[in-house]
Design a protein around this motif. Structure first.
Motif, short mmCIF file in Angstrom:
data_model
loop_
_atom_site.label_atom_id
_atom_site.label_comp_id
_atom_site.label_asym_id
_atom_site.label_seq_id
_atom_site.Cartn_x
_atom_site.Cartn_y
_atom_site.Cartn_z
N ASP A 1 173.34 137.41 4.28
CA ASP A 1 172.15 137.36 4.10
C ASP A 1 171.37 135.65 4.59
O ASP A 1 170.45 135.65 5.32
CB ASP A 1 171.59 137.23 2.58
N ALA A 2 172.54 134.65 4.28
CA ALA A 2 172.11 133.28 4.51
C ALA A 2 171.98 133.14 6.10
O ALA A 2 171.01 132.57 6.41
CB ALA A 2 173.37 132.41 3.97
N SER A 3 172.89 133.81 6.92
CA SER A 3 172.93 133.52 8.17
C SER A 3 171.83 134.38 8.66
O SER A 3 171.05 133.59 9.71
CB SER A 3 174.21 134.42 8.64
N ALA A 4 171.24 135.58 8.22
CA ALA A 4 169.90 135.94 8.85
C ALA A 4 168.75 134.98 8.29
O ALA A 4 168.04 134.75 9.09
CB ALA A 4 169.76 137.46 8.15
N ALA A 5 168.76 134.62 7.15
CA ALA A 5 167.84 133.72 6.67
C ALA A 5 167.65 132.44 7.47
O ALA A 5 166.53 131.93 7.78
CB ALA A 5 167.92 133.16 4.94
N LEU A 6 168.64 131.98 8.00
CA LEU A 6 168.69 130.70 8.80
C LEU A 6 168.30 131.07 10.25
O LEU A 6 168.48 130.18 11.08
CB LEU A 6 170.16 130.07 8.72
N GLY A 7 167.99 132.36 10.66
CA GLY A 7 167.57 132.62 11.82
C GLY A 7 168.59 133.23 13.03
O GLY A 7 168.08 133.32 13.99
N ALA A 8 169.73 133.44 12.49
CA ALA A 8 170.74 134.11 13.41
C ALA A 8 170.21 135.44 13.76
O ALA A 8 169.93 136.31 12.83
CB ALA A 8 171.92 133.95 12.74
N SER A 9 170.59 136.01 14.83
CA SER A 9 170.45 137.42 15.10
C SER A 9 171.52 138.15 14.73
O SER A 9 172.43 137.64 14.12
CB SER A 9 170.21 137.66 16.83
N LYS A 10 171.40 139.74 14.54
CA LYS A 10 172.36 140.28 13.93
C LYS A 10 173.55 140.25 14.68
O LYS A 10 174.65 140.42 14.13
CB LYS A 10 171.53 141.76 14.07
N TRP A 11 173.49 140.04 16.01
CA TRP A 11 174.58 139.96 16.93
C TRP A 11 175.47 138.72 16.42
O TRP A 11 176.77 138.38 16.28
CB TRP A 11 174.31 139.86 18.40
N ARG A 12 174.84 137.69 16.33
CA ARG A 12 175.39 136.32 16.11
C ARG A 12 175.93 136.39 14.90
O ARG A 12 177.15 135.92 14.62
CB ARG A 12 174.11 135.14 16.05
N THR A 13 175.23 137.04 13.85
CA THR A 13 175.76 137.15 12.26
C THR A 13 177.15 137.83 12.53
O THR A 13 178.14 137.75 11.89
CB THR A 13 174.91 138.05 11.26
N LEU A 14 177.14 138.96 13.27
CA LEU A 14 178.48 139.75 13.56
C LEU A 14 179.49 139.02 14.01
O LEU A 14 180.57 138.95 13.26
CB LEU A 14 178.00 140.91 14.33
N PHE A 15 179.19 138.12 14.94
CA PHE A 15 180.53 137.45 15.68
C PHE A 15 180.66 136.23 14.92
O PHE A 15 181.89 135.71 14.97
CB PHE A 15 180.08 137.18 17.03
N LYS A 16 179.57 135.74 14.42
CA LYS A 16 180.15 134.34 13.76
C LYS A 16 180.42 134.33 12.05
O LYS A 16 180.83 133.54 11.56
CB LYS A 16 178.74 133.34 13.73
N VAL A 17 179.91 135.35 11.45
CA VAL A 17 180.14 135.74 9.96
C VAL A 17 181.04 136.87 9.68
O VAL A 17 182.08 136.69 9.18
CB VAL A 17 178.83 135.56 9.05
N THR A 18 180.62 138.03 9.97
CA THR A 18 181.24 139.24 9.58
C THR A 18 182.49 139.35 10.25
O THR A 18 183.62 139.65 9.62
CB THR A 18 180.44 140.62 9.79
N LEU A 19 182.74 139.11 11.43
CA LEU A 19 183.91 139.46 12.23
C LEU A 19 184.96 138.49 11.69
O LEU A 19 185.93 138.99 11.17
CB LEU A 19 183.69 139.40 13.65
N PRO A 20 184.72 137.28 11.51
CA PRO A 20 185.79 136.52 11.15
C PRO A 20 186.16 136.51 9.85
O PRO A 20 187.49 136.47 9.37
CB PRO A 20 185.18 134.90 11.44
N LEU A 21 185.33 136.85 8.98
CA LEU A 21 185.70 137.36 7.62
C LEU A 21 186.63 138.50 7.41
O LEU A 21 187.29 138.56 6.34
CB LEU A 21 184.24 137.34 6.64
N SER A 22 186.21 139.46 8.44
CA SER A 22 187.09 140.70 7.92
C SER A 22 188.10 140.83 8.95
O SER A 22 188.83 141.73 9.03
CB SER A 22 185.94 141.99 8.36
N LEU A 23 188.49 139.67 9.85
CA LEU A 23 189.71 139.74 10.55
C LEU A 23 190.97 140.14 9.90
O LEU A 23 191.72 141.01 10.39
CB LEU A 23 189.71 138.41 11.12
N PRO A 24 191.16 139.78 8.63
CA PRO A 24 192.61 140.04 7.99
C PRO A 24 192.67 141.41 7.92
O PRO A 24 193.53 142.03 8.25
CB PRO A 24 192.44 139.35 6.70
#
Lengths: 272, 297
Positions: free
Chosen positions: B195-218
């Motif tokens: 939510d923070a990533s989206a609120a700061l103006g990141a697109s969904k793609w950017r949120t995917l590659f910068k937030v969700t993917l790294p966090l789910s990597l394990p």
């Protein structure tokens, strides 16, 4: 701003499309097998040429499907015994190791999970040679031992997860109230981790019922197993009864899953 | 007074409790012994048998190792097996990760439904799933009927006994193994971060590659390791869908041990499978750790 909106649109489109393909791939084959098993025709085709239960009737016929029945009975027996052995050994080990962070405990824990990553087929061959050198002939008992080794990780995973959620304070208060270790184990630990144990036991049962790589090497003429027999039926003539057996298996697993979901929250336990 | 009495009464009970208490680590002993006797020793035996030259297992020597690694055919089989594992990992990730993303964005009620859909195939026998794919991939199978109906191709496509068909089937067969660890990690992820990533103006793609993917990597790495290990050793699926045209190490092991009865050569093949799968798993783990650093930077 516009580029961001088109970006978000392409995101929803791409992810939605791939996920839709994914769900189709996951569910489609199960549905196709179920429908195929009710075919009226004599060959395996989808969509079926007409609906009937003839293949189920043939499957449940005691004389013409005797070999399948024997294989199924063997598989159920092995799966039951495997489940009991794996659950007892696995639960004891996870009680011993789950809340320990020492070097030895971690090493042992990793060692116990090996069968999950190592190719089971290599273990199957190794087990065949080992038992042969010991002078043992293929038997259901040997298959039970082999299966127990390869399904242990499932039990360890679910029971360890339950163990790590267990409040240590509960055990301490039980002990400080004068309960012996065994009494605490029986009245506090065991009831608290029971859902994890049941989920693990169920997985062990299903994994044993389904096992090919170990059974392949340890089955003999007198210890035919269901998946191996089904493989034979698929190889030779594509017997439509394979679809009927599949239908029975899918239906039983579905019922068991729904019951266990109610009782112990199965799916959540498998995820955690 | 009563407190003191309780204290006195408790002491002997405690004494007994301590006496009866097994050191908890001892409870791991039965399993450790079972593993030693029925897992470790057989695997060591594999190593020992591979060091014999003849089928009767009497003459020591490395002839079978030389035969295996001196023959381009066996190299190709080993390479194909590892390749099949990686192709399956790529295909399951490509299709499985979006499912995980849909799961992440769903209500708890739908999350339970999705979880159920993911686990159901895991619990329906591998032989059943393989059988389903024969019906789907066959000459008059579901895919070919669709292709002909849409007029994409005038003649039925050949899918059985091809690598493409096998990878498609394995994608479904192995998918639950990828998704379970992945969904486990995803469900523990803090939704505020996205939510923070989206609120700061990141697109969904950017949120995917910068937030969700790294966090789910394990979770993704754990899943990929399981898929790799399972698809390289999936004998029935490989044999029934791949046929005799596609030869992988499991088929070789089966032929050498149960058809030809050349146990030393079968052992060499089994050890090659064991080592190459282990190397593949280590490679996936390393790539995962590397890319984690890269994604964060």
């Amino acid at each position: 701003m516009r580029s961001r909106r088109t970006g978000d649109f392409s995101y929803s489109l791409a992810i939605g499309l791939l996920a839709a393909i994914g769900f189709l791939i996951l569910v489609g084959p199960v549905v196709i097998v179920l429908l195929t098993s009710f075919t009226e025709g004599r060959s395996i085709r989808f969509p079926p040429s007409g609906l009937s239960t003839q293949w189920y009737q043939l499957l449940f016929d005691a004389t013409s499907s005797r070999q399948i029945h024997r294989a199924a009975l063997n598989s159920l027996q092995v799966a039951g015994a495997t489940m009991i052995m794996a659950t007892v050994l696995g639960t004891l080990a996870s009680v011993a190791l789950a809340r320990r962070s020492g070097k030895w405990a971690r090493a042992l824990d990793t060692f116990f999970m090996w069968p999950m990553i190592l190719p089971m087929l290599a273990f199957g061959l190794a087990a065949l040679m080992y038992f042969t050198f010991l002078g043992l002939r293929p038997s259901l008992e040997l298959i039970m031992i082999g299966h127990t080794i390869v399904v242990i990780p499932f039990v360890l995973r679910t029971t360890s997860a339950s163990m790590s959620q267990l409040e240590p304070a509960l055990l301490e208060s039980s002990a400080s109230l004068g309960a012996s270790w065994f009494y605490t184990f029986r009245r506090v630990t065991l009831p608290m981790i029971a859902p994890g144990i049941i989920a693990g036991g169920f997985l062990a049962f299903v994994a044993s019922l389904d096992n090919v790589p170990v059974s392949l090497f340890l089955t003999g003429p007198r210890s035919d197993m269901l998946p191996i027999r089904m493989w034979g039926m698929m190889e030779s003539t594509l017997d439509v009864r394979v679809a009927a057996v599949s239908g029975v298996l899918i239906a039983s697993v579905l019922v068991l899953m729904l019951v266990l979901e109610r009782l112990v929250g199965l799916t959540r336990r498998l995820r955690d | 007074m009563s407190v003191a009495a309780a204290g006195v009464a408790k002491t002997p009970a405690r004494g007994i409790a301590t006496l009866a208490k097994p050191a908890e680590w001892q409870l791991a002993l039965p399993l450790a012994l079972a593993y030693a006797a029925f897992f470790l020793v057989p695997l060591l035996l594999l190593l020992a048998v591979s060091a014999f030259e003849d089928e009767k297992i009497t003459v020591l020597g490395f002839a079978n190792w030389r035969k295996f690694f001196g023959d381009p055919f066996y190299w190709k089989v080993t390479f194909d097996t590892v390749k099949l594992g990686f192709l399956t990992v790529i295909a399951t990730t490509l299709i499985g990760y979006p499912i995980a993303l849909v799961y992440l964005g769903s209500s708890p009620r739908w999350q339970r439904v999705i979880l159920f859909i993911v686990i159901l195939p895991l619990l329906t026998s591998v032989v059943v799933r393989t059988f389903a794919w024969i019906v789907i991939l066959g000459r008059e199978g579901v895919i070919n009927q669709t292709v002909m109906w849409l007029g994409i191709s005038p003649a039925p496509l050949r899918l059985l006994q091809t690598e493409v068909g096998l990878v498609m089937a394995l994608t479904q067969i192995e998918m639950p193994l990828l998704l379970l660890p992945l969904l486990s990690v995803m469900s523990r992820m803090d939704p505020n971060l996205r939510d923070a990533s989206a609120a700061l103006g990141a697109s969904k793609w950017r949120t995917l590659f910068k937030v969700t993917l790294p966090l789910s990597l394990p979770g993704l790495i754990a899943g990929c390791m399981l898929v790799f290990a399972s698809s390289t050793t999936a004998f029935i699926s490989q044999f029934v869908i791949g046929g005799n045209r596609l030869v992988y190490l499991p088929l070789l092991i089966w032929q050498q041990s149960l058809v030809v009865y050349n146990w030393p050569l079968a052992s060499v093949a089994a050890l090659t499978l064991l080592v190459s799968v282990s190397l593949g798993v280590v490679l996936i783990a390393t790539l995962g750790r590397r890319s984690k650093g890269y994604v964060h930077a």
